[in-house]
Scaffold this motif. Structure first.
Motif, PDB file in Angstrom:
ATOM      1  N   ALA A 112      -8.330  -0.725  -0.695  1.00  0.00           N
ATOM      2  CA  ALA A 112      -8.055  -2.072  -0.172  1.00  0.00           C
ATOM      3  C   ALA A 112      -8.353  -3.123  -1.240  1.00  0.00           C
ATOM      4  O   ALA A 112      -7.571  -4.066  -1.416  1.00  0.00           O
ATOM      5  N   LEU A 113      -9.463  -2.963  -1.967  1.00  0.00           N
ATOM      6  CA  LEU A 113      -9.770  -3.896  -3.054  1.00  0.00           C
ATOM      7  C   LEU A 113      -8.679  -3.887  -4.120  1.00  0.00           C
ATOM      8  O   LEU A 113      -8.428  -4.898  -4.771  1.00  0.00           O
ATOM      9  N   ALA A 114      -8.035  -2.741  -4.289  1.00  0.00           N
ATOM     10  CA  ALA A 114      -6.983  -2.591  -5.293  1.00  0.00           C
ATOM     11  C   ALA A 114      -5.614  -3.019  -4.768  1.00  0.00           C
ATOM     12  O   ALA A 114      -4.620  -2.882  -5.473  1.00  0.00           O
ATOM     13  N   GLY A 115      -5.563  -3.526  -3.540  1.00  0.00           N
ATOM     14  CA  GLY A 115      -4.330  -4.111  -3.041  1.00  0.00           C
ATOM     15  C   GLY A 115      -3.528  -3.286  -2.067  1.00  0.00           C
ATOM     16  O   GLY A 115      -2.454  -3.717  -1.635  1.00  0.00           O
ATOM     17  N   PHE A 116      -4.008  -2.098  -1.695  1.00  0.00           N
ATOM     18  CA  PHE A 116      -3.304  -1.346  -0.658  1.00  0.00           C
ATOM     19  C   PHE A 116      -3.456  -2.096   0.654  1.00  0.00           C
ATOM     20  O   PHE A 116      -4.551  -2.537   0.998  1.00  0.00           O
ATOM     21  N   ASP A 117      -2.348  -2.245   1.388  1.00  0.00           N
ATOM     22  CA  ASP A 117      -2.461  -2.948   2.665  1.00  0.00           C
ATOM     23  C   ASP A 117      -2.835  -1.954   3.765  1.00  0.00           C
ATOM     24  O   ASP A 117      -2.731  -0.740   3.587  1.00  0.00           O
ATOM     25  N   PRO A 118      -3.308  -2.471   4.903  1.00  0.00           N
ATOM     26  CA  PRO A 118      -3.763  -1.582   5.980  1.00  0.00           C
ATOM     27  C   PRO A 118      -2.700  -0.589   6.449  1.00  0.00           C
ATOM     28  O   PRO A 118      -3.022   0.556   6.760  1.00  0.00           O
ATOM     29  N   ARG A 136      -0.691   3.603  -8.649  1.00  0.00           N
ATOM     30  CA  ARG A 136      -0.858   3.653  -7.197  1.00  0.00           C
ATOM     31  C   ARG A 136      -0.935   5.068  -6.645  1.00  0.00           C
ATOM     32  O   ARG A 136      -1.146   5.253  -5.456  1.00  0.00           O
ATOM     33  N   VAL A 137      -0.777   6.069  -7.514  1.00  0.00           N
ATOM     34  CA  VAL A 137      -0.909   7.462  -7.072  1.00  0.00           C
ATOM     35  C   VAL A 137      -2.023   8.145  -7.867  1.00  0.00           C
ATOM     36  O   VAL A 137      -3.061   8.481  -7.321  1.00  0.00           O
ATOM     37  N   LEU A 138      -1.809   8.327  -9.157  1.00  0.00           N
ATOM     38  CA  LEU A 138      -2.783   9.078  -9.958  1.00  0.00           C
ATOM     39  C   LEU A 138      -4.104   8.331 -10.110  1.00  0.00           C
ATOM     40  O   LEU A 138      -5.177   8.891  -9.885  1.00  0.00           O
ATOM     41  N   GLU A 139      -4.023   7.067 -10.532  1.00  0.00           N
ATOM     42  CA  GLU A 139      -5.270   6.307 -10.681  1.00  0.00           C
ATOM     43  C   GLU A 139      -5.920   6.043  -9.328  1.00  0.00           C
ATOM     44  O   GLU A 139      -7.143   6.057  -9.220  1.00  0.00           O
ATOM     45  N   ALA A 140      -5.111   5.847  -8.304  1.00  0.00           N
ATOM     46  CA  ALA A 140      -5.674   5.647  -6.967  1.00  0.00           C
ATOM     47  C   ALA A 140      -6.393   6.904  -6.494  1.00  0.00           C
ATOM     48  O   ALA A 140      -7.400   6.819  -5.787  1.00  0.00           O
ATOM     49  N   ARG A 141      -5.912   8.064  -6.907  1.00  0.00           N
ATOM     50  CA  ARG A 141      -6.612   9.301  -6.523  1.00  0.00           C
ATOM     51  C   ARG A 141      -7.995   9.334  -7.162  1.00  0.00           C
ATOM     52  O   ARG A 141      -8.945   9.849  -6.579  1.00  0.00           O
ATOM     53  N   GLY A 142      -8.120   8.754  -8.349  1.00  0.00           N
ATOM     54  CA  GLY A 142      -9.432   8.627  -8.969  1.00  0.00           C
ATOM     55  C   GLY A 142     -10.385   7.801  -8.118  1.00  0.00           C
ATOM     56  O   GLY A 142     -11.586   8.085  -8.062  1.00  0.00           O
ATOM     57  N   LEU A 143      -9.848   6.793  -7.441  1.00  0.00           N
ATOM     58  CA  LEU A 143     -10.681   5.996  -6.536  1.00  0.00           C
ATOM     59  C   LEU A 143     -11.227   6.863  -5.402  1.00  0.00           C
ATOM     60  O   LEU A 143     -12.339   6.648  -4.926  1.00  0.00           O
ATOM     61  N   PRO A 199       8.068  -3.669  -0.439  1.00  0.00           N
ATOM     62  CA  PRO A 199       7.228  -2.750  -1.215  1.00  0.00           C
ATOM     63  C   PRO A 199       6.788  -1.492  -0.469  1.00  0.00           C
ATOM     64  O   PRO A 199       6.818  -0.402  -1.048  1.00  0.00           O
ATOM     65  N   ARG A 200       6.371  -1.604   0.774  1.00  0.00           N
ATOM     66  CA  ARG A 200       5.809  -0.441   1.473  1.00  0.00           C
ATOM     67  C   ARG A 200       6.827   0.697   1.599  1.00  0.00           C
ATOM     68  O   ARG A 200       6.537   1.835   1.208  1.00  0.00           O
ATOM     69  N   PRO A 201       8.023   0.442   2.141  1.00  0.00           N
ATOM     70  CA  PRO A 201       8.972   1.562   2.239  1.00  0.00           C
ATOM     71  C   PRO A 201       9.402   2.088   0.866  1.00  0.00           C
ATOM     72  O   PRO A 201       9.598   3.293   0.698  1.00  0.00           O
ATOM     73  N   VAL A 202       9.516   1.201  -0.109  1.00  0.00           N
ATOM     74  CA  VAL A 202       9.895   1.653  -1.453  1.00  0.00           C
ATOM     75  C   VAL A 202       8.818   2.571  -2.014  1.00  0.00           C
ATOM     76  O   VAL A 202       9.124   3.614  -2.605  1.00  0.00           O
ATOM     77  N   TYR A 203       7.560   2.213  -1.827  1.00  0.00           N
ATOM     78  CA  TYR A 203       6.438   3.036  -2.307  1.00  0.00           C
ATOM     79  C   TYR A 203       6.528   4.447  -1.734  1.00  0.00           C
ATOM     80  O   TYR A 203       6.497   5.442  -2.476  1.00  0.00           O
ATOM     81  N   PHE A 204       6.678   4.562  -0.435  1.00  0.00           N
ATOM     82  CA  PHE A 204       6.730   5.886   0.186  1.00  0.00           C
ATOM     83  C   PHE A 204       8.032   6.622  -0.134  1.00  0.00           C
ATOM     84  O   PHE A 204       8.029   7.845  -0.267  1.00  0.00           O
ATOM     85  N   ASP A 205       9.127   5.902  -0.308  1.00  0.00           N
ATOM     86  CA  ASP A 205      10.373   6.552  -0.723  1.00  0.00           C
ATOM     87  C   ASP A 205      10.254   7.109  -2.140  1.00  0.00           C
ATOM     88  O   ASP A 205      10.713   8.226  -2.416  1.00  0.00           O
ATOM     89  N   VAL A 229      -5.713   0.005 -10.722  1.00  0.00           N
ATOM     90  CA  VAL A 229      -4.855   0.196  -9.552  1.00  0.00           C
ATOM     91  C   VAL A 229      -4.360  -1.155  -9.042  1.00  0.00           C
ATOM     92  O   VAL A 229      -3.195  -1.304  -8.671  1.00  0.00           O
ATOM     93  N   ALA A 230      -5.225  -2.152  -9.051  1.00  0.00           N
ATOM     94  CA  ALA A 230      -4.827  -3.500  -8.606  1.00  0.00           C
ATOM     95  C   ALA A 230      -3.722  -4.062  -9.494  1.00  0.00           C
ATOM     96  O   ALA A 230      -2.770  -4.675  -8.996  1.00  0.00           O
ATOM     97  N   ALA A 231      -3.825  -3.851 -10.803  1.00  0.00           N
ATOM     98  CA  ALA A 231      -2.775  -4.322 -11.715  1.00  0.00           C
ATOM     99  C   ALA A 231      -1.457  -3.618 -11.409  1.00  0.00           C
ATOM    100  O   ALA A 231      -0.393  -4.259 -11.379  1.00  0.00           O
ATOM    101  N   GLY A 232      -1.522  -2.323 -11.169  1.00  0.00           N
ATOM    102  CA  GLY A 232      -0.312  -1.590 -10.805  1.00  0.00           C
ATOM    103  C   GLY A 232       0.283  -2.082  -9.504  1.00  0.00           C
ATOM    104  O   GLY A 232       1.509  -2.181  -9.365  1.00  0.00           O
ATOM    105  N   THR A 233      -0.575  -2.406  -8.556  1.00  0.00           N
ATOM    106  CA  THR A 233      -0.104  -2.936  -7.274  1.00  0.00           C
ATOM    107  C   THR A 233       0.583  -4.280  -7.475  1.00  0.00           C
ATOM    108  O   THR A 233       1.663  -4.517  -6.913  1.00  0.00           O
TER     109      THR A 233
END
Length: 110
Positions: free
Chosen positions: A88-94, A4-11, A62-68, A44-48
């Motif tokens: 968004a396709l990989a599961g990040f919410d708005p 959700r960080v490194l691979e998402a940056r590839g996106l 999940p959201r606050p834990v992710y940012f924490d 990224v979707a699998a990680g999500t």
């Protein structure tokens, strides 16, 4: 955090690389990167999915834990731009995407 960080940056960065390669006529490499980008959405979707599953198992939101976790384990500024469509396709919410963009625009740190 890796998916959700490194691979998402590839996106985020791969579409620009594809465009630059196409602009200089390197269609073959651009086509290969397009395949990698498509596959990266799945990674990224699998990680999500796993991240949210583990949060659910522990009764955590999940959201606050992710940012924490990001604030705890990563340093440096948040860099955009973000590939919002593929994230968004990989599961990040708005709300996650909005928060990432706000951090990036403000030069924020995780």
């Amino acid at each position: 955090l890796v998916p959700r960080v490194l691979e998402a940056r590839g996106l985020d960065v791969t579409p620009g690389m594809i465009a630059r390669l196409r602009a200089v006529g390197d269609q073959q490499t651009a086509d290969h990167l397009a395949i990698i980008l498509r596959d990266e959405v799945g990674h990224v979707a699998a990680g999500t999915r796993w991240f949210r599953y583990l949060c659910e198992q522990r009764g955590l939101a999940p959201r606050p834990v992710y940012f924490d976790l990001i604030a705890t384990h990563l340093t440096g500024p948040v860099r955009g731009p973000f590939n919002l469509a593929d994230r968004a396709l990989a599961g990040f919410d708005p709300e996650e995407l909005t928060h990432l963009e706000a951090l990036s625009a403000g030069g924020g740190r995780f």
